[in-house]
Design a protein around this motif. Structure first.
Motif, mmCIF file in Angstrom:
data_model
loop_
_atom_site.group_PDB
_atom_site.id
_atom_site.type_symbol
_atom_site.label_atom_id
_atom_site.label_comp_id
_atom_site.label_asym_id
_atom_site.label_seq_id
_atom_site.Cartn_x
_atom_site.Cartn_y
_atom_site.Cartn_z
ATOM 1 N N ALA A 1 0.824 -1.203 0.000
ATOM 2 C CA ALA A 1 0.000 0.000 0.000
ATOM 3 C C ALA A 1 0.860 1.256 0.000
ATOM 4 N N ARG B 1 2.267 0.919 -7.033
ATOM 5 C CA ARG B 1 0.863 0.538 -6.820
ATOM 6 C C ARG B 1 -0.045 1.762 -6.832
ATOM 7 N N ILE B 2 0.416 2.863 -6.252
ATOM 8 C CA ILE B 2 -0.375 4.093 -6.235
ATOM 9 C C ILE B 2 -0.521 4.640 -7.653
ATOM 10 N N MET C 1 -2.960 2.584 -9.499
ATOM 11 C CA MET C 1 -4.337 2.871 -9.094
ATOM 12 C C MET C 1 -4.865 4.098 -9.830
ATOM 13 N N HIS D 1 -5.719 -3.626 -7.004
ATOM 14 C CA HIS D 1 -5.003 -3.843 -5.737
ATOM 15 C C HIS D 1 -5.303 -2.763 -4.693
ATOM 16 N N MET D 2 -5.047 -1.517 -5.012
ATOM 17 C CA MET D 2 -5.240 -0.434 -4.045
ATOM 18 C C MET D 2 -6.723 -0.189 -3.773
ATOM 19 N N TYR D 3 -7.564 -0.320 -4.794
ATOM 20 C CA TYR D 3 -8.995 -0.142 -4.573
ATOM 21 C C TYR D 3 -9.518 -1.224 -3.628
ATOM 22 N N ILE E 1 -7.739 -2.658 -1.196
ATOM 23 C CA ILE E 1 -7.265 -2.299 0.150
ATOM 24 C C ILE E 1 -8.107 -1.165 0.721
ATOM 25 N N ILE E 2 -8.322 -0.125 -0.059
ATOM 26 C CA ILE E 2 -9.091 1.029 0.411
ATOM 27 C C ILE E 2 -10.542 0.630 0.664
#
Length: 137
Positions: free
Chosen positions: A22, A27-28, A31, A38-40, A42-43
Motif C-alpha cells: 500500500a 501501486r499508487i 491505481m 489492488h489499491m482499490y 485495500i481502500i
C-alpha cells in the motif's frame, strides 16, 4: 505506557502497509491509471471494515481498553467540503505518490526523498491552520 502501546500498534500497521504494497509508489501510480484493483481493494476493505466497526461501537456503546466511553461526534452534512477536500487530497496523493500513512512507512523503510514530501505536508497543514478561519467551512 499508552505511548508505547500506540507506538507498537503503529509499527505493526506500518509493517502491514509495507508488506501489502500500500506504500508502493508503483501501486499508487497503477491505481490512478486504473490499471489494477489492488489499491482499490485495500481502500474498499478499510472503508467497509471502518463502517462495520463504527456501527458496532455506536450500537453497543463500547468502551475503550481503558474503560472510557467512546463517543463519535456527528459530522456536518455538506457535499462541497468533502468534494473539494477529497480533490485536494487526491491531487496531493497523486503528485507525491503517497498519502499520510504510507509517507512515514516509506521513511521507515529507508526512502529518504520522502522527507521532502513529509516537510511539505507539514507546511501545508500549518498554512491551513493559519488561514482556516478565513475559509468557507
Amino acid at each position: 505506557m499508552r505511548s508505547i502501546i500506540y507506538l507498537l500498534i503503529g509499527i505493526f500497521f506500518g509493517i502491514i502497509l509495507f508488506k501489502s504494497e500500500a506504500a508502493s509508489w508503483f501501486r499508487i501510480y497503477e491505481m490512478f491509471q486504473f490499471g489494477s484493483f489492488h489499491m482499490y481493494g485495500i481502500i474498499g476493505s478499510a472503508v467497509g471494515l471502518g463502517i462495520i466497526v463504527i456501527q458496532l461501537l455506536k450500537r453497543y456503546k463500547m468502551k475503550s481498553f481503558y474503560g472510557e466511553h467512546i463517543t463519535i461526534a456527528p459530522k456536518d452534512k455538506s457535499f462541497s467540503r468533502y468534494l473539494f477536500g477529497g480533490i485536494i487530497f487526491g491531487l496531493g496523493w497523486a503528485l507525491a505518490g503517497a498519502c499520510p500513512g504510507p509517507m512515514f512507512v516509506l521513511l521507515g523503510s529507508g526512502y529518504m526523498p520522502i522527507i521532502v514530501v513529509i516537510l511539505a505536508s507539514m507546511l501545508g497543514t500549518f498554512l491551513y491552520g493559519v488561514i482556516k478561519d478565513k475559509l468557507p467551512h
